[in-house]
Design an enzyme around this catalytic site. Sequence first.
Site, PDB file in Angstrom:
ATOM      1  CD  GLU A 167     -53.101  30.443  -6.618  1.00  0.00           C
ATOM      2  OE1 GLU A 167     -52.681  30.147  -5.254  1.00  0.00           O
ATOM      3  OE2 GLU A 167     -52.802  32.506  -5.831  1.00  0.00           O
TER       4      GLU A 167
ATOM      5  CG  HIS B   1     -52.566  34.458   4.029  1.00  0.00           C
ATOM      6  ND1 HIS B   1     -52.118  35.468   3.931  1.00  0.00           N
ATOM      7  CD2 HIS B   1     -52.483  34.086   3.282  1.00  0.00           C
ATOM      8  CE1 HIS B   1     -52.235  36.367   2.816  1.00  0.00           C
ATOM      9  NE2 HIS B   1     -52.489  34.970   1.584  1.00  0.00           N
TER      10      HIS B   1
END
Length: 157
Positions: free
Chosen positions: A67, A96
């Site tokens: 983010e 990831h």
Amino acid sequence: MASNIDNNFDLEPDILSEVKDMKFGIVVSNWNKNITDNLFDGAYKTLVKYGVKEENIKKIEVPGSFELVHGCKIMQRNNVDAVIAIGCIIKGETDHYDYICSSVSSGITQLNIINDIPIVFCVLTDHNIDQSINRSGGKHGNKGAESAIAAIKIASI
Ligand code: DLZ
């Protein structure tokens, strides 16, 4: 890899005279918060040490490093001279890590190309927590402090 090479991370006297009027935005990821808090601390204290007024430092928190791109985009519109993106991505057992690292670095690069307000990259991309500890106030210094100096330099250009 951290090295002992001299990266010229001092500020020239002519830059120091401009610092008191500069404004900075710091965007901090809360994932691995114990590490990112220390990086934020290093960045904030270094900005103040070189003469940035505390009221000229804005902070936005985001949930994770993914983010940071959105947080930085918002911060670029906030009347600041430079933005510092702070995060800590630690490799796990899956892919990831690779997706987040590549997304954040390319997202911030794109924002640096598209918009006029520079963003400094203070995102640790470590293989384990020890590497992160060593770079957030441990034996390899505090990358937050280094990023503050980079932010002052790029804001002065
Ligand atoms: C999900 C996730 C994982 C596994 N690891 C990290 C990490 O090491 N560092 C970090 O900053 N964020 C991590 N995240 C969270 C993502 O950045 C993001 O917040 C979530 O995928 C939600 O979009």
